[in-house]
Design a protein around this motif. Structure first.
Motif, PDB file in Angstrom:
ATOM      1  N   UNK A 165       4.701  -3.257   9.190  1.00 53.20           N
ATOM      2  CA  UNK A 165       3.760  -2.371   9.880  1.00 53.20           C
ATOM      3  C   UNK A 165       3.313  -2.991  11.200  1.00 53.20           C
ATOM      4  N   UNK A 166       3.101  -4.313  11.186  1.00 51.71           N
ATOM      5  CA  UNK A 166       2.692  -5.010  12.406  1.00 51.71           C
ATOM      6  C   UNK A 166       3.752  -4.891  13.493  1.00 51.71           C
ATOM      7  N   UNK A 167       5.014  -4.960  13.115  1.00 52.11           N
ATOM      8  CA  UNK A 167       6.097  -4.805  14.093  1.00 52.11           C
ATOM      9  C   UNK A 167       6.029  -3.446  14.786  1.00 52.11           C
ATOM     10  N   UNK A 168       5.721  -2.408  14.011  1.00 52.81           N
ATOM     11  CA  UNK A 168       5.586  -1.066  14.586  1.00 52.81           C
ATOM     12  C   UNK A 168       4.379  -1.019  15.523  1.00 52.81           C
ATOM     13  N   UNK A 169       3.270  -1.625  15.100  1.00 54.64           N
ATOM     14  CA  UNK A 169       2.069  -1.628  15.936  1.00 54.64           C
ATOM     15  C   UNK A 169       2.321  -2.326  17.260  1.00 54.64           C
ATOM     16  N   UNK A 170       3.018  -3.450  17.219  1.00 46.50           N
ATOM     17  CA  UNK A 170       3.322  -4.182  18.454  1.00 46.50           C
ATOM     18  C   UNK A 170       4.279  -3.373  19.329  1.00 46.50           C
ATOM     19  N   UNK A 171       5.315  -2.803  18.728  1.00 43.26           N
ATOM     20  CA  UNK A 171       6.319  -2.058  19.488  1.00 43.26           C
ATOM     21  C   UNK A 171       5.721  -0.857  20.206  1.00 43.26           C
TER      22      UNK A 171
ATOM     23  N   UNK B 232      -6.621   0.701   8.715  1.00 45.58           N
ATOM     24  CA  UNK B 232      -6.167   0.223   7.406  1.00 45.58           C
ATOM     25  C   UNK B 232      -7.354  -0.202   6.552  1.00 45.58           C
ATOM     26  N   UNK B 233      -7.207  -0.038   5.238  1.00 46.13           N
ATOM     27  CA  UNK B 233      -8.195  -0.550   4.281  1.00 46.13           C
ATOM     28  C   UNK B 233      -7.446  -1.014   3.040  1.00 46.13           C
ATOM     29  N   UNK B 234      -7.165  -2.300   2.983  1.00 50.15           N
ATOM     30  CA  UNK B 234      -6.496  -2.910   1.823  1.00 50.15           C
ATOM     31  C   UNK B 234      -7.143  -4.250   1.533  1.00 50.15           C
ATOM     32  N   UNK B 235      -7.469  -4.504   0.245  1.00 52.97           N
ATOM     33  CA  UNK B 235      -7.383  -3.641  -0.923  1.00 52.97           C
ATOM     34  C   UNK B 235      -8.077  -2.300  -0.670  1.00 52.97           C
ATOM     35  N   UNK B 236      -7.517  -1.258  -1.313  1.00 55.79           N
ATOM     36  CA  UNK B 236      -7.862   0.098  -0.928  1.00 55.79           C
ATOM     37  C   UNK B 236      -8.947   0.716  -1.799  1.00 55.79           C
ATOM     38  N   UNK B 237      -9.817   1.433  -1.157  1.00 58.95           N
ATOM     39  CA  UNK B 237     -10.748   2.350  -1.786  1.00 58.95           C
ATOM     40  C   UNK B 237     -10.245   3.753  -1.441  1.00 58.95           C
ATOM     41  N   UNK B 238      -9.763   4.547  -2.417  1.00 54.41           N
ATOM     42  CA  UNK B 238     -10.144   4.540  -3.831  1.00 54.41           C
ATOM     43  C   UNK B 238      -9.085   4.045  -4.815  1.00 54.41           C
TER      44      UNK B 238
ATOM     45  N   UNK C 169       4.888  -8.906   3.304  1.00 55.34           N
ATOM     46  CA  UNK C 169       6.118  -8.362   3.863  1.00 55.34           C
ATOM     47  C   UNK C 169       5.890  -6.963   4.430  1.00 55.34           C
ATOM     48  N   UNK C 170       5.195  -6.110   3.667  1.00 54.63           N
ATOM     49  CA  UNK C 170       4.921  -4.749   4.127  1.00 54.63           C
ATOM     50  C   UNK C 170       4.034  -4.766   5.365  1.00 54.63           C
TER      51      UNK C 170
ATOM     52  N   UNK D 197       1.005   2.119   2.126  1.00 55.86           N
ATOM     53  CA  UNK D 197       1.564   2.636   3.375  1.00 55.86           C
ATOM     54  C   UNK D 197       2.863   1.911   3.697  1.00 55.86           C
ATOM     55  N   UNK D 198       3.809   2.627   4.283  1.00 56.08           N
ATOM     56  CA  UNK D 198       5.076   2.037   4.707  1.00 56.08           C
ATOM     57  C   UNK D 198       5.224   2.128   6.223  1.00 56.08           C
ATOM     58  N   UNK D 199       5.941   1.176   6.771  1.00 54.76           N
ATOM     59  CA  UNK D 199       6.117   1.111   8.219  1.00 54.76           C
ATOM     60  C   UNK D 199       6.785   2.366   8.769  1.00 54.76           C
ATOM     61  N   UNK D 200       7.741   2.920   8.021  1.00 57.04           N
ATOM     62  CA  UNK D 200       8.452   4.102   8.534  1.00 57.04           C
ATOM     63  C   UNK D 200       7.515   5.309   8.637  1.00 57.04           C
TER      64      UNK D 200
END
Length: 418
Positions: free
Chosen positions: A191-197, A172-178, A186-187, A154-157
């Motif tokens: 994503x956290x910055x977007x969640x906070x914003x 979110x689920x990482x490490x990911x199934x399937x 870094x990624x 997944x990417x923040x954008x």
């Protein structure tokens, strides 16, 4: 009766399709001599010292209810493990809830958070229960497709672009199934910055955290500004080979954990005490056996990755969990057609990728939580089917001939799981 039973069923429940995994394994159950690469659980038996702790608890007469929140000693051990591993500190008395597997923890978290019409963002392909559990809670699923071009990450954008006034949660689920994808720090920070914003709550299912082979796992709650807006889910099923014990946990804000506990106390009361005592033993003394299992999964990971590429199937390198997600479009078949042909013609079971959402079409999920001997034979049979379908192989690797060495008490176990 004026109405049929079907007409009386809650329409949300009625309209949810059956699990694609369950439907496929109904077919597997009717076929003899199948080698299954569809099983979503370790092929190891729970280490003996953990089973012995359960037996000892029964001998001592520990057969009663525990606190709704779970054994305090277990919650303290969970808190110590998270603090020591990730530097995230939770109060075991108010910020940790022991649940009947991570599946129940997810259900409780969604029911405690989601109001009718709230939107929940879910990266796809995703574990089969995520979308239905959101729907059962009254929420609306918003899928965020990922693919091989981005390493199924997944990417923040993508998160930013999907947010509307009704968006409440990111799951979110990482490490990911399937897919076996892992998000780097870094990624996750982006994503956290977007969640906070956007003031999003994040539910982070980290059940595969210990099964990370490339890089290091980043706990979402450990990121700046994220502990207060993250519901951290984890458990013992995958890392400690304890799928059937059904012990998971949720960590988060004390008020929110209290809300989850309120639902838990009226619907489940508590996780079984014997399973909780086994989980406590796993945290106290289970790391050496866990690390041996992880090394063995990593060994198998390399075997399946090279085998798929050798037979002509493109395969993203899984960096965590114990699944490979090879692409089968080159065969000219859909995911379901390929999986059914493989089962009927070669007696090998894999899971069609579309069971994990539309983004999974063109892929199949293959678990490498199987012995090297079974993996080698299954891969040989799969290569035969792929060749018959006209795919030109590279040099086919020689499959391993024997079982890997195992710790006493860690022999392979059967079963079917998601």
């Amino acid at each position: 009766m004026n109405k049929t039973w079907c007409e009386r069923i809650n329409p949300v429940v009625r309209d949810i399709p059956p699990s694609g995994i369950r439907r496929f394994f109904d077919m597997v159950a009717e076929t003899r001599g199948v080698i299954s690469l569809g099983v979503g659980e370790p092929d190891f038996v729970t280490p003996w010292h953990i089973r012995e702790a359960c037996i000892y608890s029964l001998e001592k007469g520990y057969t009663m209810y525990t606190s709704n929140s779970g054994l305090l000693e277990l919650r303290c051990a969970i808190a110590r493990d998270l603090a020591g591993t990730y530097g995230v500190f939770y109060d075991p008395r108010s910020e940790i809830l022991v649940t009947v597997g991570v599946s129940q923890a997810l259900d409780l978290a969604l029911r405690a958070l989601v109001c009718p019409g709230d939107e929940v963002l879910i990266p796809e392909p995703s574990y089969v229960s995520y979308a239905p559990t959101v729907m059962l809670a009254g929420g609306k699923v918003v899928s965020l497709p990922t693919g091989t071009e981005q390493g199924f990450c997944l990417r923040a954008h993508q998160v930013e672009a999907a947010i509307t006034p009704r968006t409440k949660l990111l799951l979110l689920c990482y490490p990911n199934n399937p897919t076996g994808a892992v998000l780097d720090r870094k990624t996750l920070l982006e994503i956290a910055e977007v969640a906070v914003a956007h003031d999003l709550i994040v539910i982070s299912d980290e059940i595969y955290d210990k099964l990370t082979y490339v890089g290091q796992h980043t706990c979402v709650a450990s990121l700046p500004g994220m502990k207060e807006r993250t519901v951290l889910l984890n458990g013992f099923s995958k890392s400690y080979a304890m799928t059937g014990w059904r012990v998971g946990y949720a960590c988060g804000n004390a008020d929110f954990i209290a809300a989850m506990t309120k639902i838990h106390q009226y619907t489940m009361l508590c996780a079984p005490i014997t399973a909780q005592m086994a989980a406590l033993e796993a945290l106290k003394n289970g790391r050496p056996a866990m690390e041996r299992m992880v090394r063995e999964y990593n060994r198998r990971r390399h075997v399946v990755l090279h085998a798929f590429r050798d037979m002509g199937l493109p395969c993203f390198e899984p960096k965590g969990a114990f699944y490979a997600f090879p692409e089968i479009r080159v065969t000219g078949l859909t995911s379901e057609e390929f999986a059914e042909a493989l089962l009927q013609e070669e007696k090998v079971a894999v899971v069609p990728g579309n069971a994990f959402g539309p983004s999974g079409e063109g892929f199949v999920r293959c678990s490498y939580a199987a012995s090297l001997e079974d993996l080698g034979e299954a891969l040989r049979r799969m290569a035969q089917l792929v060749r018959r379908l006209g795919v030109r192989p590279r040099v086919i690797s020689t499959p391993p001939k024997s079982h890997p060495p195992r710790e006493a008490g860690m022999s392979a176990a059967g079963g079917v799981s998601s």
